[in-house]
Each structure stands twice: as structure tokens, then as C-alpha cells.
Design an enzyme around this catalytic site. Structure first.
Site, PDB file in Angstrom:
ATOM      1  N   ARG A 593      -2.738  -9.373  -1.203  1.00 12.98           N
ATOM      2  CA  ARG A 593      -3.345  -9.416  -2.478  1.00 12.98           C
ATOM      3  C   ARG A 593      -3.898  -8.384  -2.760  1.00 12.98           C
ATOM      4  O   ARG A 593      -5.006  -7.957  -2.121  1.00 12.98           O
ATOM      5  CB  ARG A 593      -3.871 -10.856  -3.040  1.00 12.98           C
ATOM      6  CG  ARG A 593      -2.845 -11.638  -3.835  1.00 12.98           C
ATOM      7  CD  ARG A 593      -1.629 -12.118  -2.985  1.00 12.98           C
ATOM      8  NE  ARG A 593      -2.278 -12.942  -1.788  1.00 12.98           N
ATOM      9  CZ  ARG A 593      -2.246 -14.182  -1.722  1.00 12.98           C
ATOM     10  NH1 ARG A 593      -2.334 -14.890  -2.797  1.00 12.98           N
ATOM     11  NH2 ARG A 593      -2.761 -14.661  -0.427  1.00 12.98           N
ATOM     12  N   PHE A 596      -5.067  -6.442  -8.572  1.00 12.32           N
ATOM     13  CA  PHE A 596      -4.348  -7.081  -9.581  1.00 12.32           C
ATOM     14  C   PHE A 596      -3.339  -7.783  -9.436  1.00 12.32           C
ATOM     15  O   PHE A 596      -2.448  -8.290 -10.229  1.00 12.32           O
ATOM     16  CB  PHE A 596      -4.075  -6.119 -10.653  1.00 12.32           C
ATOM     17  CG  PHE A 596      -5.158  -5.439 -11.559  1.00 12.32           C
ATOM     18  CD1 PHE A 596      -5.717  -6.204 -12.593  1.00 12.32           C
ATOM     19  CD2 PHE A 596      -6.022  -4.557 -11.169  1.00 12.32           C
ATOM     20  CE1 PHE A 596      -6.876  -5.769 -13.438  1.00 12.32           C
ATOM     21  CE2 PHE A 596      -7.448  -4.119 -11.652  1.00 12.32           C
ATOM     22  CZ  PHE A 596      -7.547  -4.656 -12.949  1.00 12.32           C
ATOM     23  N   GLY A 597      -2.740  -7.686  -8.130  1.00  9.07           N
ATOM     24  CA  GLY A 597      -1.469  -8.434  -7.848  1.00  9.07           C
ATOM     25  C   GLY A 597      -1.371  -8.820  -6.541  1.00  9.07           C
ATOM     26  O   GLY A 597      -1.675  -8.495  -5.672  1.00  9.07           O
ATOM     27  N   VAL A 598       0.036  -8.965  -6.276  1.00 10.62           N
ATOM     28  CA  VAL A 598       0.575  -9.651  -4.937  1.00 10.62           C
ATOM     29  C   VAL A 598       1.552  -8.295  -4.510  1.00 10.62           C
ATOM     30  O   VAL A 598       2.252  -7.716  -5.225  1.00 10.62           O
ATOM     31  CB  VAL A 598       1.344 -10.539  -5.103  1.00 10.62           C
ATOM     32  CG1 VAL A 598       1.628 -11.275  -3.563  1.00 10.62           C
ATOM     33  CG2 VAL A 598       0.786 -11.937  -5.519  1.00 10.62           C
ATOM     34  N   VAL A 599       1.277  -7.937  -3.020  1.00  5.42           N
ATOM     35  CA  VAL A 599       1.956  -6.991  -2.619  1.00  5.42           C
ATOM     36  C   VAL A 599       3.127  -7.669  -1.476  1.00  5.42           C
ATOM     37  O   VAL A 599       2.743  -8.104  -0.583  1.00  5.42           O
ATOM     38  CB  VAL A 599       1.167  -5.908  -1.728  1.00  5.42           C
ATOM     39  CG1 VAL A 599       1.903  -4.831  -1.041  1.00  5.42           C
ATOM     40  CG2 VAL A 599       0.069  -5.396  -2.606  1.00  5.42           C
ATOM     41  N   ASP A 929     -12.904   1.888  -6.455  1.00  3.31           N
ATOM     42  CA  ASP A 929     -12.702   1.114  -5.774  1.00  3.31           C
ATOM     43  C   ASP A 929     -12.533   1.465  -4.158  1.00  3.31           C
ATOM     44  O   ASP A 929     -11.953   0.890  -3.644  1.00  3.31           O
ATOM     45  CB  ASP A 929     -11.667  -0.164  -6.166  1.00  3.31           C
ATOM     46  CG  ASP A 929     -11.856  -1.501  -5.332  1.00  3.31           C
ATOM     47  OD1 ASP A 929     -13.111  -1.774  -4.922  1.00  3.31           O
ATOM     48  OD2 ASP A 929     -10.830  -2.026  -5.274  1.00  3.31           O
TER      49      ASP A 929
END
Length: 1108
Positions: A593, A596-599, A929
Site C-alpha cells: 500500500r 493513496f492506494g494499493v499497488v 515524501d
């Protein structure tokens, strides 16, 4: 004189009377001979020969002779019945004739034995047409483990060495020739069928004529009487040869033949007898049984021993052997010619004739027993090294006789039940050694045969190697036929003419297989129950506590009811929605993760390459979506060797709960790729972020090492704020290490872990932890090293040095904002800390339901808000370049000493990162980041900067400050999120910031590359000191130039930090030469493969990272 002449007319009259009487007697005798009973003759096959025909034979005083024949034709039986009705006087007046036993042997010779003269050979004739059987099919090189064995009557059998069984081939020699001239791509069939008729003198054996397709040839001889009876022999020979179509060389061949016998009395040639009296040898349903009237007078039985090549005569009443004759060649057929009739002799009648009346009550039972023995016999023999078969009539009836067996009509198939003959050979005598009496001639025949048993061993079966074994009887058991029936599918011409030849399938008894049937049914029931329970009745999910959060990106953890667990794959399949992601890609595994999302790792179905697919849930507001899409469009245009390449992006709006159900199915189907790793509840440390002065600007981190006691904890407190506002205090976070017993006091049960596994959450590590066993990954990880966790074997080494989970939950759930502001939150924190011993629980990171771990934050969610209907979720899919699972953080965790990190390699890695950041800044973007877990390596070891979830434009407007759910008190840029340990002070304080925040993060990354840590606690303390410009003495002494550069990059004032271009041109990098340094700055997109085949191994090219 007159007296002397008177008697002369009387003498003449008397003379005339005498002559008339003589002529009358001769005419009567002639008429009697013409009125003698006759019958037509038909030809049979091999042992199954033809019915009889009657003719007059010269009366010779002889004993009564009969032959028990279970295979005679019904027509002859009817004739015997008609003759039985004749008067006794007619029977006595019937002329008696000589009895001859006609024998046909495999070498093509015909012999006649005198049955009344102790079996003396009457004559022996070689017609000069060669042996009846000749074949090369038994050679192992022809068909391998399987071979074709011909039968003398034209049937074919297939022998299987592995199964040790013999099956009838569903076609004959004639159908093989008539079906097609081409047997395969490399074989052409040639051959044909020839018929030759021989006319012989019945008792002298002299050849009178030969007729064939080429014409007739006669031998005129004065010695032959006009009225001598004729034996009519018809030989049928069928030959097939397989040759190569190009070379013409012969591959294999076989030829089989048989004789058929008919008796022709006197001079009657009967023109057209072939059409009127000859029948096909294939008609094997007729049989002849001697009438009861004749059986009263007979006392001799003629038998043939196929295995011993003998013809024997037994006394019927006493069972005494009267005579026998030994041949030197296997016997093919035998007939008895008696009283003008031809009676075939059964070659398979093995009935014992004895004087014991108690065994069988009457002679009728003897006949029935002989018929039963005849029905079930097949003889396998060998002649001159060639295997052949002789089958009885009843067994031959079960073989298919269609001439068009190989042809097809309309694509339809017919099923023929073929008899299977098991390999249960029976030797022909109880003793394998021959009987001494009468065996000398047989031994002489064996010794004179040049094809001895050494040659027989070259045959395919290698079974006839004993000196006195010439073959075996293969009984055809009815019970085995009922148990199993071999079926071979062949195609036939749809002709009603052949329908009468098809035998119905024998009934199959299943009682022998009751164990197998019961076991199969039980196995099917168990398997079906298991599949139904797993697919349609999944386990109910555990519900998550309302105050609980786990790095959640989207508001997925709404109320979970038991009804959701009943949704099946059929509901999703019939929903009508088609996902482009599932259509174009084949999912392989979840890599982790990101912000902002799932990979996911997925393989493209078109180009067969693997890509990283990132799924991001877009915010509900239109303005926020436009901003995210603007950032994605900007990132898609970035093309640099040091940046993970974006290839494609699309939007999907699935129906409500469709994506959640798909994720649950993924969890169940791919459970091996989705394990969870978590600290044990007994070993889990506690991280306490203590409440500090809200106006204090000093960062404080307190680390308490875990104690060996049962309830142990350590705390990390990070307190920060702004002088301008008291509402900017950093969110406190508390972990408490408790046992599973403390968890029982929780008000709500832990949520199902599997449901959270696919949540789009903000975790600090964007990749799967490659060092953990089973490819596990963290739901709410810290900067703790996975290498350290695997090395120490416990979870007490996990250190949460930031509050990334707090921020993750804040940025994704706007409803949390009301609880994060000002003193209201401080009061809630105070209440939470006073009640922590009662309500704290461990994070739900373990897959074990008995030891749950919850992340306890006393943030109460509004039940009313939770029950409000949510708007349709929109997901953004981004297709990116696939990198290795190992990131820079993992690379550093595996090298915990300065000796393991070569100074040149570390500078090379940092230079590639700095060039990527400089490229971003030149495009007007900032990363915000940067941290080791966001630095990846490609398959060819090129450093890539990724995870651009927080990338934003540097000139962004202020009114867009909250479009991506920012933290409560932060007033600039998307979400104000990022990893706190690598954040610049202005980010943490919530002030306005610029692209210089990336320079601050680069300074910490360079320091961590050059200065390894042995423990995570040391890492947290040292990096915290370095943020305040307190460097370790060892680092200052060993790397003075790097120390000055890091000090500039970590300056509290953003204006004093150097630009990325100044960093690249620093003197530190000019004094060192890197392998491929000049190539790196000119590297094109082709040097780092955009898509990679499914391979987890690094490439074999030059690697700047030794030991990867």
C-alpha cells in the site's frame, strides 16, 4: 429233324427273358442310387468347417464311426431329423461307405487317414500353394508393445504386453483392404484375396484339376474312373502388405488362409454349384448334431489335439484310445468323410469320455459338455516363428464381421462390444513333459524343424520357450466378460443390411466394484460439501471497533454485517459490471500500500509483460478529483531515468460494494500471497506520545526499551507545535502492550483482518516486506527494519518513530477532522490516557483470532454519519513500471556496518536520487515524501524515485488547500502528510513550504546512507538529533565534506538550503569517479526496461550495488 429244331424258339425266348431280367435289375439298382438322400455342402472356416453333403459311397463293411461336433450347421441337423423319421428298413438299406479323416495343416498340405484301418495315412498331397499363415506383425520393431496377431479365418487380434490382454480388432482383413488404400501418412496398403479350387480323387488323392482366377488346368488320366468320387477343396488366401509410398520398401505383411471341403459323388459336376450350395465361411451360427438314431450304433469318437498336432480315435463307451496319428505341422482343419457326408471335426472339444455313468447321466449331457468346451476356447500357437490364433465358433461369433468397419457416414459412430481375452494361458496337458508313449515321432518333428524354439523366442510374446510347449489355450470366461467389456469406437456405413450383425452390449455387473463405487460417492460428497462451504458460505467477518483505525485511505470500514459474508462470486459475475483492469490484466500479487492506494503486480494479457498497477480511490468532491487528475497528468509526462515511469491511467466506477467483494475474493483465492505479519500480543511494545507544551517548538522523542516482564512497553513521544497557534499540536498516539486477556475488555470486537488487507491505506512502506517470511507486509508499519525483525525473531524490535497511521486515517476520512482541533482534542487525549489501562487494545495485525491486536485511538465516530448513504466510489488505476520489491530501506537494513556500505556506492545511489529530484523541481513539482522506502531499484539496478502520492505543484493556489483531506490545522498543500521523521520543520509545523522540503529529506537520506545503525532505537535517536543538527562525532571526523553538505541541507531555514542542482555539482561528487557516471546523466528510457517479464531475479548487467 423237326423234333430237333422245335426247342430252338423256346431257347431263344428263355434267353430274351434272362436278358430282360438282368436289365431290369440293373435299372432298379440305378434308380436306387439316384434316389439316395443328398444334402448341400457349405464351406466353413478353419476348425469351424461346413455342413455335410450326402453321396453314395461303395459299400464297405466297416465299424460305426461318429464325430461329436458342437459347431455343425443347423441345416444339417434338420436333415438328420428328417432322416430319423425314415423307417428302419430304409436305414438298413442305406449303403455304407469308407470313412476318411481329411486333415489340413498349416504348411498347406492335405492328408487323408483311414479311420477303419487304425488311422493309416491313405494319401498326402501338397497342392503347392505355400503355408496358410505368414506374417511379420509379431516382430517387436513393427508396433512396439502392441502387436497384431492374425487368425486363420481372417480376424485380427491386438495383443497388449503391458495389460496382458488380447482384444479383437473391429475389422477383418477384407475390411482393411476395402476401406482405404492408404493406412497412414507413410504407409500404403496393397494385397488382395485369392480363391483356388482343387479337385481330388476321394480315395486315391490324385489331383484332377485346379481352377483359379487365371483359369483351369486339368490332368487327364486313364487310371481315373469316371464314377470315382471327388473331393472339392477351396482355398481362400488373404494377403496384406504395407509399403512406403516413396521408397516402395515393405514395412510389414501378413497372409492367412484356410481350406473348405466338399464331397462330390460320381460324375455330377452340378454346374453353378458355387452359387447354389457354397455359403460364406463367416456364417458361424450353424451347427450339426448327429441324430439319436445314429448315436445308438456309433462307438468311436475322432478328436484332434491342436497343441500336440495329433489325430486320435477313442472308444466312446470305455474311453479307450484306439489309434492316433502324429503330424509334424500344426493342424488347421479336420473333416470326417463318411457315408457320402462331410462332417467337420471340432478342434476345441476337450471333453473326457469315460465309462463312469454317474458323472453324466446320459449321452446328451456329454454332447452339451463338449459344446460348452468348444464355445470358450481360443488357441494361440506359433508356426515358423510367427504367432497365429485359432478361435472356436462361439468365440468367433462375438467378433465384428462388417466389411466397412473403418468407413464413416455423417460423422456418426457406433459402439461395438469386443471380447477381451485375458492372459490366463492353460497348457494343453497337466504335465509339461510329453508322454513317453508315442512321443518319439513328435520329438523327431521338433528336431527336424529349422524354426526351433530358439527362433520362437524372437517373437513378441516370448512365451513359447519350453521345448514341449507349442501354444496355449486361452479360455474365454463369461464372468469376466460380464465384469468388463472393452468398447472400441469405430465408424460404419449406415446400412440396414448390417444391422443384424451388431450384438447388444452384454450387461455389466457392478457388484464386483461396490467398494470402489462407495468410495467414489463418498469422496464426491465430501469434495462438494467443502467447495460449497468455501465458496458460498464464508466465515463471518469480525467487525472493527468504531474507535479503531488502521492506516486507512478510504472509508471502507463501515458497519460490517453478517449478510455481506453471504455474497458470492455469482453476485459479482451477474452484476453486469466489467472492470478494465481485470479485462486487460491478470493479477499476480499485491505488492503493498502506498500513500493513496494499493499497488498490484499484474501481467498484461497483450504484451505479456508485468507492470505495477496502483489503485487510488478519488475523493468525492469534484474539485479534489480535478486536482488529483491534474497531478497524475503531470506525472505521466515525466520521463527520466531516475523516476518510475508511468504508462497508462484510467478511471473505474464499480457498483456499490463491488470492489470490496472482489477484494475479499482475492484474499481467499490468493491467500498465499497475502499473509499478514504482526507482533505477538505478548511481545508488542507500546509507543506513547506524551502530551507536551503546545507552544513548544522543540521535538522530543523518548524511547523506553522493553522490559522482560510480561507487561512491557516503550514510548516514543513526538511533540511539536507553532508559536502562532495552539491548534497545531501534533496528533498523539499510544500503543500499549497487553495480553489477550486485556483485549476482552474492549467494547467492540476486532475487525476482520482480511477485509483490511486490500484497503487503500497510507502506509509508510509502499512495498511488500521482502525479508519477512511468506512475503508478509505491514498494515501500519513504522521505520522499523524488516531485516531486524527477521533477525531478532520477535516483534519487540519494532519501533514506531512517527505517527503515520494517525495521518493516514486523518487524510482519508474527512469526518475525523472535527476531532482533531484545538484543546478539544487535548481533552480527549487526557481522557484517553487516564482510561488507557481499561480500553487500550492491540493492533489487529495478527491473523490469529485468539490473539487480536488493535490500534486503539479513542476517536469516536458519529453513528449518524456512518449510516448515511455513500456516493459511488471512483478509482483511478495507474499503470507503472515494475520495480524490485527491495527498496532503499531494505538495502540499508541489510547492511548495518560501515564495512558493508562502500562509500563510493552510497554516493552513487544518492547522486541518482538527487538527479531525479532536480528533474522534478525543474518541472515545477515537488515530491514532499522522500524517504528510503520510496526509493526503488529496477531489475537492472537503476535507482528510481517513486510513490508520488504526495507530489504537488509548487505554485498551488491557497483555495485548494483542503481538497485531499488535509490534517485539521495544516493550511497548505495536499493533505499535509508525509513521514514525520523525514519531514522538514515547516511541514511538521504546518507552515507554508516550498520545494526545499525535498532538500531536507535528501539530507537525512544522505546521512543515513553514510552512517549505518545497528538497532532501530539508535536510528530513531540519531536521526532526531541530526534533525536538530547534532551529528555523531564519528560521522563528522570521517566525512567532513559530506558533513558540511548535510548540515546545509538540514538548515532550519528553507532559504539557506541548497538547490538540487547545487547538490549534484558539489565537490564531493567531482572527486570520485563512478562506473557509468557519464552514462547515467544521458541515460535514455530504453536503458531501464519499462515493462519486464515475470522474473524476480536481477539482471546480469553491471550492478552499482554490490551484494544486492
Amino acid at each position: 429233324m423237326e423234333r430237333a429244331t422245335q426247342p430252338r424258339p423256346r431257347a431263344l425266348l428263355l434267353l430274351f427273358l434272362l436278358l430282360g431280367c438282368a436289365a431290369g435289375i440293373s435299372a432298379v439298382a440305378r434308380a436306387r442310387s439316384l434316389l439316395a438322400p443328398t444334402s448341400d455342402t457349405a464351406f466353413g472356416l478353419g476348425a469351424a468347417a461346413a455342413p455335410t453333403s450326402a453321396a453314395r459311397v461303395p459299400a464297405v463293411a466297416t465299424a460305426e464311426v461318429t464325430v461329436e461336433d458342437a459347431e455343425a450347421l443347423p441345416a444339417a441337423s434338420g436333415e438328420q431329423e428328417s432322416r430319423a423319421t425314415e423307417s428302419d428298413d430304409d436305414v438298413e438299406l442305406r449303403p455304407r461307405g469308407r470313412s476318411l479323416v481329411i486333415i489340413s495343416t498349416l504348411d498347406g498340405r492335405i492328408a487323408a487317414l483311414d479311420a477303419e484301418n487304425h488311422g493309416k495315412k491313405q494319401w498326402d498331397l501338397d497342392v503347392g500353394s505355400g503355408s496358410l499363415v505368414s506374417s511379420s506383425l509379431s516382430k517387436p520393431e513393427v508396433f512396439g508393445n502392441k502387436m497384431i496377431i492374425p487368425s486363420l479365418d481372417g480376424d485380427l487380434f491386438q495383443w497388449d504386453r503391458d495389460r496382458e490382454s488380447m482384444e479383437a480388432v473391429p475389422f477383418t482383413v477384407e475390411s482393411l483392404l476395402e476401406s482405404s488404400y492408404k493406412f497412414g501418412d507413410d504407409v500404403v496398403l496393397v494385397g488382395g484375396k485369392s480363391l483356388t479350387t482343387y479337385g481330388l480323387s476321394a480315395y486315391s488323392g490324385k489331383l484332377r484339376y485346379i481352377c483359379s482366377a487365371l483359369g483351369c488346368r486339368r490332368w487327364d488320366s486313364d487310371e481315373m474312373e469316371e464314377e470315382e468320387d471327388i473331393l472339392l477343396l477351396q482355398r481362400t488366401q488373404k494377403t496384406v502388405r504395407a509399403v512406403g509410398p516413396r521408397s516402395g520398401s515393405e514395412k510389414w505383411n501378413f497372409s492367412v488362409g484356410h481350406f473348405e471341403l466338399r464331397y462330390i459323388p460320381d460324375m455330377e459336376t452340378r454346374a453353378g454349384f458355387i452359387e447354389s450350395t457354397f455359403k460364406l465361411g463367416g456364417n458361424k451360427e450353424d451347427s450339426k448334431i448327429i441324430s439319436d438314431v445314429e448315436e445308438q450304433d456309433v462307438d468311436t469318437v475322432i478328436k484332434v489335439s491342436v497343441a500336440d498336432w495329433k489325430v486320435m480315435a477313442f472308444s466312446k463307451k470305455g474311453g479307450r484310445l484306439e489309434w492316433e496319428y502324429q503330424f509334424c505341422t500344426p493342424i488347421a482343419s479336420a473333416w470326417l468323410v463318411r457315408d457320402g457326408k462331410v462332417i467337420p471335426i471340432s478342434l476345441f472339444d476337450d471333453t473326457s469320455y469315460t465309462a463312469n455313468e454317474e458323472v453324466l447321466e446320459d449321452e446328451e449331457d456329454i454332447v452339451e459338455a463338449a459344446r460348452g468346451a468348444t464355445e470358450n476356447s481360443v488357441y494361440l500357437g506359433m508356426y515358423r516363428g510367427q504367432l497365429y490364433l485359432q478361435s472356436s465358433v462361439r468365440v468367433s461369433e462375438k467378433f465384428p464381421t462388417r466389411p466397412k468397419a473403418l468407413e464413416s457416414v455423417n460423422g456418426e459412430s457406433a459402439i461395438i462390444p469386443l471380447p477381451t481375452i485375458k492372459w490366463k494361458p492353460l497348457i494343453h496337458s497337466p504335465s509339461r513333459t510329453p508322454v513317453l508313449v508315442g512321443s518319439d515321432e513328435f520329438d523327431k518333428c521338433l528336431s527336424n524343424d529349422k524354426y526351433s524354439h530358439e527362433e520362437y523366442s524372437n517373437g513378441a510374446l516370448s512365451i513359447l520357450q519350453y521345448p514341449y510347449d507349442n501354444g496355449y489355450y486361452l479360455p474365454y470366461y463369461k464372468r469376466e466378460r460380464n465384469k468388463r467389456s472393452t468398447q472400441i469406437t469405430v465408424r460404419f456405413l449406415d446400412s440396414p443390411h448390417y444391422s443384424k450383425n451388431i450384438r447388444k452390449k452384454d450387461p455389466i455387473l457392478l457388484l464386483h466394484w461396490w467398494k470402489e463405487i462407495f468410495g467414489t460417492i463418498l469422496l464426491c460428497i465430501v469434495a462438494t460439501t467443502f467447495i460449497v462451504r468455501r465458496l458460498f458460505h464464508p466465515q463471518p467477518h469480525r467487525q472493527r471497533k468504531e474507535s479503531e483505525t488502521q492506516c486507512q485511505t478510504e472509508s471502507k470500514y463501515d458497519s460490517v454485517s453478517a449478510d455481506n459474508s453471504d455474497n458470492s462470486w455469482n453476485d459479482i459475475k451477474h452484476s453486469g459490471y466489467v472492470s478494465r483492469y481485470l479485462t486487460d490484466f491478470e493479477p499476480i500479487q499485491c505488492m503493498g500500500r502506498g500513500g493513496f492506494g494499493v499497488v498490484f503486480e499484474a501481467k498484461n494479457k497483450v504484451d505479456d509483460c508485468n507492470y505495477a498497477i496502483k489503485r487510488i480511490r478519488l475523493p468525492n468532491r469534484e474539485l479534489a478529483r480535478e486536482k488529483v487528475m491534474r497531478e497524475v497528468k503531470a506525472l505521466a509526462k515525466l520521463e527520466h531515468p531516475g523516476i518510475v515511469r508511468y504508462f497508462n491511467a484510467w478511471l473505474e466506477t464499480p457498483p456499490e460494494k463491488w470492489q470490496e467483494e472482489m477484494d475479499e475474493i482475492w484474499l481467499k483465492d490468493e491467500s498465499t500471497d497475502w499473509p499478514l505479519s504482526s507482533p505477538s500480543p505478548m511481545d508488542a511494545p507500546s509507543v506513547k506520545i506524551r502530551q507536551m507544551d503546545p507552544f513548544s517548538t522543540k521535538e522530543q522523542i523518548e524511547v523506553i526499551a522493553p522490559s522482560p516482564e510480561r507487561s512491557r512497553s516503550f514510548s516514543v513521544g513526538i511533540s511539536c507545535g507553532r508559536t502562532s497557534s495552539s491548534e497545531s499540536q501534533f496528533s498523539p498516539l499510544e500503543f500499549s502492550g497487553t495480553d489477550c486477556g486485556d483485549n476482552s475488555d474492549s467494547e467492540d470486537a476486532a475487525h476482520n483482518l482480511q477485509d483490511s488487507c486490500l484497503t487503500d491505506c497510507d502506509m509508510e512502506d509502499g512495498t511488500v516486506d521482502g525479508d519477512d517470511e511468506g512475503h508478509s507486509f505491514e498494515l501500519c508499519p513504522s521505520e522499523a527494519s524488516p531485516y531486524t525483525r527477521s533477525r531478532e525473531g520477535t516483534s519487540s524490535s519494532i519501533v514506531f518513530e512517527d505517527s503515520g497511521c494517525d495521518n493516514a486515517s486523518s487524510k482519508e476520512d474527512p469526518r475525523m477532522n472535527r476531532l482533531h482541533n484545538g484543546h478539544h482534542y487535548v481533552n480527549k487525549l487526557t481522557e484517553f490516557k487516564h482510561s488507557s489501562s481499561r480500553s487500550s487494545s492491540e493492533a489487529t495485525l495478527s491473523t490469529s483470532p485468539t490473539r487480536p491486536t488493535t490500534l486503539s485511538l479513542d476517536f469516536t465516530r458519529n453513528t449518524v454519519d456512518r449510516l448515511q448513504p455513500s456516493s459511488p466510489k471512483v478509482y483511478l488505476y495507474i499503470q507503472m513500471q515494475l520495480c524490485r520489491k527491495e527498496n532503499l530501506k531494505d538495502w540499508m537494513n541489510r547492511r548495518c556496518s560501515m564495512e558493508d556500505r562502500e562509500h563510493r556506492v552510497c554516493l552513487h545511489i544518492f547522486l541518482q536520487i538527487a538527479e531525479a529530484v532536480q528533474f522534478l523541481h525543474s518541472k515545477g513539482l515537488m515530491h514532499r515524501d522522500l524517504k528510503p522506502s520510496n526509493i526503488f531499484f529496477t531489475m537492472d539496478d537503476v535507482v528510481k524515485v517513486g510513490d508520488f502520492g504526495l507530489v504537488t505543484a509548487m505554485d498551488q493556489d491557497e483555495e485548494e488547500q483542503t481538497v485531499l483531506t488535509p490534517m485539521p490545522a495544516y493550511a497548505t498543500h495536499t493533505g499535509q502528510v508525509g513521514t514525520k521523521l523525514y519531514m522538514s520543520p515547516e511541514q511538521i509545523h504546518g507552515n507554508n513550504y516550498s520545494h526545499k522540503v525535498d532538500i531536507f529529506s535528501l539530507g537525512l537520506i544522505l546521512f543515513e546512507l553514510l552512517y549505518p545503525f545497528s538497532t532501530q532505537m539508535e536510528r530513531v535517536r540519531t536521526l532526531t538529533d541530526v534533525r536538530n543538527l547534532k551529528f555523531p562525532p564519528l560521522f563528522t571526523q570521517k566525512y567532513p565534506q559530506e558533513h558540511m553538505m548535510v548540515q546545509d541541507m538540514l538548515s532550519p531555514s528553507p532559504m539557506e538550503r541548497p538547490e538540487a542542482t547545487d547538490i549534484i555539482e558539489n565537490a564531493v561528487f567531482e572527486n570520485l569517479e563512478f562506473p557509468g557516471k557519464t552514462v547515467l546523466r544521458q541515460r535514455s528510457r530504453s536503458l531501464s526496461s519499462s515493462g519486464t517479464k515475470h522474473s524476480r531475479q536481477p539482471s546480469s548487467t553491471f550492478s552499482p550495488l554490490p551484494g544486492n
